[in-house]
Design a protein around this motif. Structure first.
Motif, mmCIF file in Angstrom:
data_model
loop_
_atom_site.group_PDB
_atom_site.id
_atom_site.type_symbol
_atom_site.label_atom_id
_atom_site.label_comp_id
_atom_site.label_asym_id
_atom_site.label_seq_id
_atom_site.Cartn_x
_atom_site.Cartn_y
_atom_site.Cartn_z
ATOM 1 N N GLN A 287 0.841 -1.190 0.000
ATOM 2 C CA GLN A 287 0.000 0.000 0.000
ATOM 3 C C GLN A 287 0.881 1.246 0.000
ATOM 4 O O GLN A 287 2.018 1.223 0.478
ATOM 5 C CB GLN A 287 -0.911 0.038 1.235
ATOM 6 C CG GLN A 287 -1.931 -1.081 1.318
ATOM 7 C CD GLN A 287 -3.086 -0.923 0.350
ATOM 8 O OE1 GLN A 287 -3.430 0.202 -0.042
ATOM 9 N NE2 GLN A 287 -3.688 -2.033 -0.049
ATOM 10 N N THR A 288 0.329 2.349 -0.559
ATOM 11 C CA THR A 288 0.990 3.654 -0.423
ATOM 12 C C THR A 288 0.052 4.593 0.331
ATOM 13 O O THR A 288 -1.160 4.358 0.412
ATOM 14 C CB THR A 288 1.324 4.274 -1.789
ATOM 15 O OG1 THR A 288 0.107 4.489 -2.527
ATOM 16 C CG2 THR A 288 2.278 3.388 -2.570
ATOM 17 N N LYS A 289 0.654 5.657 0.899
ATOM 18 C CA LYS A 289 -0.132 6.642 1.625
ATOM 19 C C LYS A 289 0.344 8.039 1.259
ATOM 20 O O LYS A 289 1.544 8.308 1.249
ATOM 21 C CB LYS A 289 -0.020 6.436 3.130
ATOM 22 C CG LYS A 289 -0.897 7.376 3.933
ATOM 23 C CD LYS A 289 -0.772 7.102 5.430
ATOM 24 C CE LYS A 289 -1.668 8.038 6.226
ATOM 25 N NZ LYS A 289 -1.533 7.808 7.697
ATOM 26 N N ASN A 290 -0.610 8.903 0.941
ATOM 27 C CA ASN A 290 -0.282 10.274 0.582
ATOM 28 C C ASN A 290 -0.187 11.128 1.838
ATOM 29 O O ASN A 290 -1.182 11.385 2.516
ATOM 30 C CB ASN A 290 -1.350 10.852 -0.365
ATOM 31 C CG ASN A 290 -1.111 12.324 -0.649
ATOM 32 O OD1 ASN A 290 0.040 12.756 -0.768
ATOM 33 N ND2 ASN A 290 -2.187 13.104 -0.741
ATOM 34 N N ASN A 291 1.016 11.570 2.153
ATOM 35 C CA ASN A 291 1.229 12.495 3.270
ATOM 36 C C ASN A 291 1.737 13.844 2.787
ATOM 37 O O ASN A 291 2.066 14.714 3.597
ATOM 38 C CB ASN A 291 2.239 11.902 4.258
ATOM 39 C CG ASN A 291 1.685 10.668 4.955
ATOM 40 O OD1 ASN A 291 0.526 10.645 5.367
ATOM 41 N ND2 ASN A 291 2.512 9.634 5.075
ATOM 42 N N LEU A 300 8.027 14.155 -0.528
ATOM 43 C CA LEU A 300 8.579 14.038 0.813
ATOM 44 C C LEU A 300 7.458 13.738 1.803
ATOM 45 O O LEU A 300 6.468 14.452 1.865
ATOM 46 C CB LEU A 300 9.283 15.346 1.191
ATOM 47 C CG LEU A 300 9.822 15.461 2.628
ATOM 48 C CD1 LEU A 300 10.988 14.512 2.841
ATOM 49 C CD2 LEU A 300 10.236 16.902 2.923
ATOM 50 N N GLY A 301 7.623 12.654 2.575
ATOM 51 C CA GLY A 301 6.647 12.281 3.586
ATOM 52 C C GLY A 301 5.672 11.212 3.163
ATOM 53 O O GLY A 301 5.004 10.595 4.017
ATOM 54 N N ASP A 302 5.512 10.974 1.848
ATOM 55 C CA ASP A 302 4.647 9.885 1.392
ATOM 56 C C ASP A 302 5.242 8.542 1.828
ATOM 57 O O ASP A 302 6.451 8.435 2.071
ATOM 58 C CB ASP A 302 4.486 9.916 -0.129
ATOM 59 C CG ASP A 302 3.615 11.070 -0.613
ATOM 60 O OD1 ASP A 302 2.962 11.701 0.245
ATOM 61 O OD2 ASP A 302 3.595 11.349 -1.830
ATOM 62 N N ALA A 303 4.401 7.525 1.913
ATOM 63 C CA ALA A 303 4.881 6.248 2.466
ATOM 64 C C ALA A 303 4.436 5.051 1.636
ATOM 65 O O ALA A 303 3.387 5.086 0.972
ATOM 66 C CB ALA A 303 4.390 6.080 3.899
ATOM 67 N N ILE A 304 5.260 4.008 1.699
ATOM 68 C CA ILE A 304 4.949 2.703 1.096
ATOM 69 C C ILE A 304 5.013 1.675 2.214
ATOM 70 O O ILE A 304 5.978 1.638 2.985
ATOM 71 C CB ILE A 304 5.960 2.324 -0.005
ATOM 72 C CG1 ILE A 304 6.026 3.401 -1.086
ATOM 73 C CG2 ILE A 304 5.619 0.965 -0.601
ATOM 74 C CD1 ILE A 304 7.158 3.192 -2.077
ATOM 75 N N LEU A 393 9.182 8.386 2.286
ATOM 76 C CA LEU A 393 10.039 9.015 1.294
ATOM 77 C C LEU A 393 10.724 10.262 1.838
ATOM 78 O O LEU A 393 10.111 11.070 2.550
ATOM 79 C CB LEU A 393 9.232 9.391 0.045
ATOM 80 C CG LEU A 393 8.510 8.249 -0.683
ATOM 81 C CD1 LEU A 393 7.856 8.773 -1.962
ATOM 82 C CD2 LEU A 393 9.470 7.105 -0.993
ATOM 83 N N GLY A 394 11.998 10.426 1.452
ATOM 84 C CA GLY A 394 12.770 11.611 1.783
ATOM 85 C C GLY A 394 12.737 12.612 0.638
ATOM 86 O O GLY A 394 11.860 12.575 -0.244
ATOM 87 N N THR A 395 13.725 13.490 0.627
ATOM 88 C CA THR A 395 13.793 14.541 -0.392
ATOM 89 C C THR A 395 14.080 13.944 -1.765
ATOM 90 O O THR A 395 15.045 13.181 -1.929
ATOM 91 C CB THR A 395 14.905 15.545 -0.027
ATOM 92 O OG1 THR A 395 14.640 16.086 1.266
ATOM 93 C CG2 THR A 395 14.979 16.665 -1.054
ATOM 94 N N PRO A 396 13.255 14.279 -2.812
ATOM 95 C CA PRO A 396 13.504 13.754 -4.160
ATOM 96 C C PRO A 396 14.670 14.479 -4.824
ATOM 97 O O PRO A 396 14.919 15.669 -4.586
ATOM 98 C CB PRO A 396 12.182 14.027 -4.893
ATOM 99 C CG PRO A 396 11.583 15.190 -4.175
ATOM 100 C CD PRO A 396 12.008 15.069 -2.747
ATOM 101 N N SER A 397 15.386 13.739 -5.681
ATOM 102 C CA SER A 397 16.524 14.330 -6.393
ATOM 103 C C SER A 397 16.078 15.136 -7.610
ATOM 104 O O SER A 397 16.855 15.923 -8.155
ATOM 105 C CB SER A 397 17.484 13.219 -6.845
ATOM 106 O OG SER A 397 16.805 12.315 -7.722
ATOM 107 N N ALA A 398 14.848 14.933 -8.046
ATOM 108 C CA ALA A 398 14.250 15.705 -9.149
ATOM 109 C C ALA A 398 12.757 15.780 -8.870
ATOM 110 O O ALA A 398 12.233 15.047 -8.022
ATOM 111 C CB ALA A 398 14.525 15.039 -10.496
ATOM 112 N N THR A 399 12.066 16.639 -9.588
ATOM 113 C CA THR A 399 10.636 16.824 -9.328
ATOM 114 C C THR A 399 9.837 15.703 -9.972
ATOM 115 O O THR A 399 9.844 15.555 -11.211
ATOM 116 C CB THR A 399 10.152 18.179 -9.876
ATOM 117 O OG1 THR A 399 10.930 19.222 -9.270
ATOM 118 C CG2 THR A 399 8.680 18.384 -9.566
#
Length: 440
Positions: A287-291, A300-304, A393-399
């Motif tokens: 599952q994923t979760k939108n944070n 940043l902050g979304d979860a799997i 999830l942490g900081t993405p390297s690209a958008t």
């Protein structure tokens, strides 16, 4: 008088003096003689000093002093002989009539093995004795006396020992393959853990009968635990060496643990049970979760969350990991028709054995590219809770991009992780439960 005759007379004189000074008069002398063509001179120095008892202990165990009713024990002692010259200790005796009736002059002889009690080494030790059955708990006095070669007998020196008639109590016991939780499997390795307490002299030895798990292991020794002593959140004071369970083995098995204290008292046999787990863990859901701010966009902050059929051993994911939050790196790569998620260590160099997640659609990242989350800036994290692994999830390297297409993810797990019993995971895939949706 001729020289040979004079020498013979000197020898007879010295022998006579030696007999006098070492005989029943209770003295010991150092002798010297000089001769020339004149008279013979003989001198002696007497030993009038009796040996002194400097230390003594009564013990059943080498760990500490103590004795219990009907329990075995030895008497230990150290003596000094300060005569000038010292003739040396001849005999040592102990009066332990207060502990063993009738034992008023127990002989202590020079100790050559097992001479140390609680870190102190003793020069004299008695044969093994048995305390009386009626010995009451509390302080008990006894005496030790020494005699030297010159026949000087020292004063009887008093000592005391604590009689302990209280048996230790075994409070907990478990068998476990992994420190994350208690479980075993047939043919797998495991360790026995236990805790015990004793209000009197202190715990001396512990043993376990695990013959129902490993054939023949009826008296397995457990020693004081100094590392890796916590299983499933409970810390134990004693543990065994690693064993291997019999095979085949299944069902619920009983095992028992027994403790003795330093006075020789044994606990009652305390029984415990364990259930053998021979079932390989399977992937059950993803599952994923939108944070974040935007649904359908990995931020940043979304979860799997990856779910298994049972709790896994976190140490099988990364050596030394106990399941608490740790930094990781997440990669989302475009792979043609689908975007794929993989999980890497904090240095972004080694892939963790969590398998991969197929997002079942593309567009979260630009075609042919890979976006990392947590390689710089805020780290991604992995935490285990029960049967779940949750990756934030942490900081993405690209958008990343926003996807509106609904789909059902597919998790392809790795077979490297094991459950708490040590069973390797299956590689059967798990499809996201519930209705198709956009992820993140």
């Amino acid at each position: 008088m001729s020289l040979p005759r004079r020498t013979a007379l000197i020898g007879l004189a010295l022998a006579g003096v030696a007999i006098l000074v070492s005989g029943g008069t209770g003295t010991w002398s150092a002798l010297s003689a000089t001769t020339a063509n004149g008279p013979v001179s003989v001198s002696s120095t007497a030993d009038w000093t009796a040996p002194a008892v400097s230390a003594s202990v009564i013990a059943h165990s080498s760990k500490a002093a103590g004795v219990g009713a009907s329990r075995t024990y030895n008497v230990y002692a150290n003596l000094t002989d300060s005569g000038n010259p010292a003739s040396g200790v001849s005999t040592v005796t102990a009066n332990v009539n207060s502990i063993t009736s009738g034992s008023t002059a127990v002989a202590l002889t020079s100790c050559s093995s097992s001479c140390t009690v609680n870190g102190v080494t003793y020069a004299y030790k008695s044969a093994q004795l048995t305390a009386g059955s009626g010995l009451a708990a509390g302080s008990v006095s006894y005496t030790v006396t020494g005699k030297d070669v010159a026949g000087n007998t020292g004063n009887a020196t008093s000592f005391s020992v604590t009689a302990d008639d209280t048996s230790p109590t075994v409070g907990a016991g478990v068998v476990a393959h992994a420190t994350a939780g208690a479980a075993i499997k047939q043919g797998g390795t495991y360790v026995v853990y236990a805790s015990a307490s004793d209000a009197g002299s202190g715990v001396d030895t512990m043993s376990a009968d695990v013959s129902s798990i490993t054939t023949g292991q009826t008296a397995l020794a457990l020693t004081s635990c100094t590392s890796s002593c916590t299983v499933g959140g409970t810390t134990y004071g004693y543990k065994s060496a690693q064993l291997t369970a019999s095979s085949p083995l299944s069902g619920t098995k009983s095992f028992s643990i027994t403790a003795t204290d330093t006075a020789g008292n044994s606990s009652s046999v305390t029984s415990f049970t364990t259930t053998v787990d021979n079932t390989a863990p399977a992937a059950s859901d993803v599952q994923t979760k939108n944070n974040g701010a935007t649904a359908g966009k990995p931020e940043l902050g979304d979860a799997i969350t990856l779910a298994r059929s049972e709790q896994m051993d976190p140490n099988s994911i990364l050596s030394g990991w106990a399941g608490a939050s740790m930094n990781v790196v997440v990669r989302i790569a475009n792979s043609g028709a689908n975007d794929i998620v993989t999980f890497w260590d904090s240095t972004n160099t080694t892939q963790l054995p969590l398998g991969s997640v197929n997002l079942a659609t593309s567009g979260y990242v630009t075609s042919g590219t890979t976006v990392t989350f947590g390689a710089s800036g805020t780290a991604s994290t992995l935490v285990q809770s029960g049967v779940n692994w949750t990756i934030t999830l942490g900081t993405p390297s690209a958008t990343p991009k926003t996807v509106t297409t609904k789909a059902s993810m597919i998790w392809s797990p790795s077979s490297t992780p094991t459950d708490l019993a040590g069973n390797p995971a299956t590689t059967a895939t798990a499809t996201e439960s519930g209705l198709s949706d956009v992820e993140f």
